[in-house]
Design an enzyme around this catalytic site. Structure first.
Site, PDB file in Angstrom:
ATOM      1  N   SER A 175       0.865  -1.179   0.000  1.00 25.80           N
ATOM      2  CA  SER A 175       0.000   0.000   0.000  1.00 25.80           C
ATOM      3  C   SER A 175       0.900   1.226   0.000  1.00 25.80           C
ATOM      4  O   SER A 175       2.071   1.144   0.410  1.00 25.80           O
ATOM      5  CB  SER A 175      -0.844  -0.012   1.285  1.00 25.80           C
ATOM      6  N   TYR A 192      -2.470  -0.937  10.472  1.00 22.77           N
ATOM      7  CA  TYR A 192      -2.357  -1.101   9.012  1.00 22.77           C
ATOM      8  C   TYR A 192      -1.006  -0.580   8.523  1.00 22.77           C
ATOM      9  O   TYR A 192      -0.309  -1.240   7.753  1.00 22.77           O
ATOM     10  CB  TYR A 192      -3.509  -0.338   8.359  1.00 22.77           C
TER      11      TYR A 192
HETATM   12  P1  NAD Z   1     -11.476  -6.102  -0.201  1.00 20.54           P
HETATM   13  O1  NAD Z   1     -12.129  -5.896   1.110  1.00 20.54           O
HETATM   14  O2  NAD Z   1     -12.251  -5.873  -1.460  1.00 20.54           O
HETATM   15  O3  NAD Z   1     -10.831  -7.562  -0.289  1.00 20.54           O
HETATM   16  C1  NAD Z   1     -10.200  -8.144   0.799  1.00 20.54           C
HETATM   17  C2  NAD Z   1     -10.151  -9.639   0.575  1.00 20.54           C
HETATM   18  O4  NAD Z   1      -9.516 -10.258   1.712  1.00 20.54           O
HETATM   19  C3  NAD Z   1     -11.536 -10.280   0.441  1.00 20.54           C
HETATM   20  O5  NAD Z   1     -11.482 -11.324  -0.503  1.00 20.54           O
HETATM   21  C4  NAD Z   1     -11.771 -10.856   1.840  1.00 20.54           C
HETATM   22  O6  NAD Z   1     -12.686 -11.925   1.878  1.00 20.54           O
HETATM   23  C5  NAD Z   1     -10.370 -11.310   2.166  1.00 20.54           C
HETATM   24  N1  NAD Z   1     -10.143 -11.572   3.586  1.00 20.54           N
HETATM   25  C6  NAD Z   1     -10.465 -10.791   4.641  1.00 20.54           C
HETATM   26  N2  NAD Z   1     -10.131 -11.399   5.786  1.00 20.54           N
HETATM   27  C7  NAD Z   1      -9.559 -12.589   5.446  1.00 20.54           C
HETATM   28  C8  NAD Z   1      -9.012 -13.677   6.186  1.00 20.54           C
HETATM   29  N3  NAD Z   1      -8.955 -13.652   7.525  1.00 20.54           N
HETATM   30  N4  NAD Z   1      -8.533 -14.740   5.501  1.00 20.54           N
HETATM   31  C9  NAD Z   1      -8.588 -14.772   4.143  1.00 20.54           C
HETATM   32  N5  NAD Z   1      -9.092 -13.775   3.397  1.00 20.54           N
HETATM   33  C10 NAD Z   1      -9.568 -12.705   4.047  1.00 20.54           C
HETATM   34  O7  NAD Z   1     -10.188  -5.155  -0.166  1.00 20.54           O
HETATM   35  P2  NAD Z   1      -9.180  -4.621  -1.287  1.00 20.54           P
HETATM   36  O8  NAD Z   1      -9.278  -3.156  -1.282  1.00 20.54           O
HETATM   37  O9  NAD Z   1      -9.311  -5.369  -2.548  1.00 20.54           O
HETATM   38  O10 NAD Z   1      -7.800  -4.958  -0.558  1.00 20.54           O
HETATM   39  C11 NAD Z   1      -6.935  -5.981  -0.987  1.00 20.54           C
HETATM   40  C12 NAD Z   1      -5.522  -5.632  -0.540  1.00 20.54           C
HETATM   41  O11 NAD Z   1      -5.132  -4.402  -1.132  1.00 20.54           O
HETATM   42  C13 NAD Z   1      -5.373  -5.451   0.981  1.00 20.54           C
HETATM   43  O12 NAD Z   1      -4.153  -6.008   1.428  1.00 20.54           O
HETATM   44  C14 NAD Z   1      -5.332  -3.946   1.131  1.00 20.54           C
HETATM   45  O13 NAD Z   1      -4.629  -3.546   2.274  1.00 20.54           O
HETATM   46  C15 NAD Z   1      -4.609  -3.555  -0.137  1.00 20.54           C
HETATM   47  N6  NAD Z   1      -4.790  -2.169  -0.538  1.00 20.54           N
HETATM   48  C16 NAD Z   1      -6.027  -1.690  -0.836  1.00 20.54           C
HETATM   49  C17 NAD Z   1      -6.160  -0.367  -1.214  1.00 20.54           C
HETATM   50  C18 NAD Z   1      -7.474   0.239  -1.552  1.00 20.54           C
HETATM   51  O14 NAD Z   1      -7.539   1.461  -1.672  1.00 20.54           O
HETATM   52  N7  NAD Z   1      -8.532  -0.537  -1.739  1.00 20.54           N
HETATM   53  C19 NAD Z   1      -5.041   0.453  -1.288  1.00 20.54           C
HETATM   54  C20 NAD Z   1      -3.800  -0.063  -0.983  1.00 20.54           C
HETATM   55  C21 NAD Z   1      -3.691  -1.387  -0.615  1.00 20.54           C
END
Ligand code: NAD
Length: 261
Positions: free
Chosen positions: A143, A156
C-alpha cells in the site's frame, strides 16, 4: 497467454483487488486458487465464471489467513490440484481506523496476523515448491501506507511497512533461484475495503462522507482519481512475465503521485 501452465494462489481474491488479479492471471492462461470470505453461492459463481470465461481451472480455499494452521492447506490445495504453486500473491487485508489509545487489541492482532504474518506463512509453505521448479513469482499487495503513514491507521501502517521489509528480505534470499519478490503499493483503489472505512473515518474526524472522499482520501492523491483494480492487476500480470525477471525487491507505487510528495 504467457502464463499457460502456471498456477497462481491469490489470497483475498473473492473481492476487490485480489479478484481482479486472479482474473488477470486466468485471462493470461494460469490456473488459479481463489481464497477469501463471502457468500458461498457468490464465490462459486465467481469460480465457475473464471473457468468458463478464460478456459482455465479455478479452485477455492476458504482458509482464514489469520490462522497459520489453515495456511498450509491453502498452498497444499494448489500443489495437489495443479501440481505446483508458481505464483503467490499475498493480497488479503483488512483495515481498522481508530486513535491508538482506543484501538481494540483484537483489531491490532487481526491486522498484524492477516496483513503481515499470513504472507510469511504462505511464503514459507510455497517457496520450496518454487525452488524445486527454479521459477517463482511472489507479489505482495502492500500500500502507499508501506511508504508513508496516515493518522488513526497504526496497525495497518505498521503491517504494510512490515510487508515492504519482508519483501526485500525474501527477494535477497531468493535472487539466485529464479524467484522474484515484489510489492505493489496502490494508493486509494475503489473497493469494499475503502468504502467500508468511510463511516469510521467520518466518526474519527467528524466529517461528512463527501468530505472524507475529497479531503481525506483523494486529498493525498494528486491525480484526484481512484486507482482501478484492473490497473493493479495489469501490473501483477506484468511482474509475472519475462520482461520483469530482473525486477525483484521493488516496492512499486501505483498511487497517482501520492508518495512523490
Ligand atoms: P477487499 O475488502 O475488497 O478484499 C479483501 C479480501 O480479503 C476479500 O477477498 C476478503 O474476503 C479477504 N479476507 C479478509 N479477511 C480474510 C481472512 N482472515 N482470511 C482470508 N481472506 C480474508 O479489499 P481490497 O481493497 O481489494 O484490498 C486488498 C488488498 O489491497 C489489501 O491487502 C489492502 O490492504 C490492499 N490495498 C487496498 C487499497 C485500496 O484502496 N482498496 C489500497 C492499498 C492497498
Amino acid at each position: 497467454m504467457s502464463l499457460t501452465g502456471k498456477s497462481a494462489v491469490v489470497t483475498g481474491s473473492t473481492s476487490g483487488i485480489g479478484l481482479a488479479i486472479a482474473r488477470g492471471f486466468a485471462r493470461d492462461g494460469a490456473n488459479v486458487v481463489l481464497n477469501g470470505f463471502g457468500k458461498p453461492e457468490e464465490i462459486e459463481a465467481t469460480r465457475t465464471t473464471i473457468e468458463s470465461e478464460f478456459g482455465v481451472r479455478a479452485a477455492y480455499s476458504p482458509a482464514d489467513l489469520t490462522k497459520p494452521d489453515e495456511i498450509g492447506g491453502l498452498i497444499a490445495l494448489a500443489t495437489e490440484t495443479f501440481g505446483s504453486v508458481d505464483i503467490l500473491v499475498n493480497n488479503a487485508g483488512v483495515q481498522y481506523v481508530s486513535p491508538i489509545e482506543d484501538f481494540p487489541l483484537e483489531k491490532w492482532d487481526q491486522i498484524i496476523a492477516l496483513n503481515l504474518s499470513s504472507a510469511f506463512h504462505t511464503m514459507r509453505a510455497a517457496i520450496p515448491h518454487m525452488k524445486a521448479k527454479g521459477w517463482g513469482r511472489i507479489i505482495n499487495t502492500a500500500s502507499a501506507h508501506s511508504l508513508v503513514a496516515s493518522p488513526y491507521k497504526s496497525a495497518y501502517v505498521a503491517a504494510k511497512h512490515g510487508i515492504a521489509g519482508l519483501t526485500k528480505s525474501a527477494a535477497l534470499e531468493l535472487a539466485t533461484f529464479g524467484i522474484t519478490v515484489n510489492c505493489i503499493s496502490p494508493g486509494y483503489v475503489w473497493t469494499p475495503l475503502v468504502e467500508s472505512q468511510i463511516p469510521d473515518t467520518m466518526k474519527a474526524r467528524g466529517l461528512t462522507k463527501e468530505q472524507v472522499i475529497e479531503d481525506v482520501l483523494l486529498k493525498a492523491q494528486p491525480t484526484k482519481e481512484f486507482v482501478t483494480v484492473d490497473q493493479v492487476a495489469a501490473l501483477a500480470v506484468f511482474l509475472c512475465g519475462d520482461g520483469a525477471s530482473q525486477i525483484t525487491g521493488a516496492n512499486l507505487a501505483m498511487d497517482g503521485g501520492w508518495t512523490a510528495q
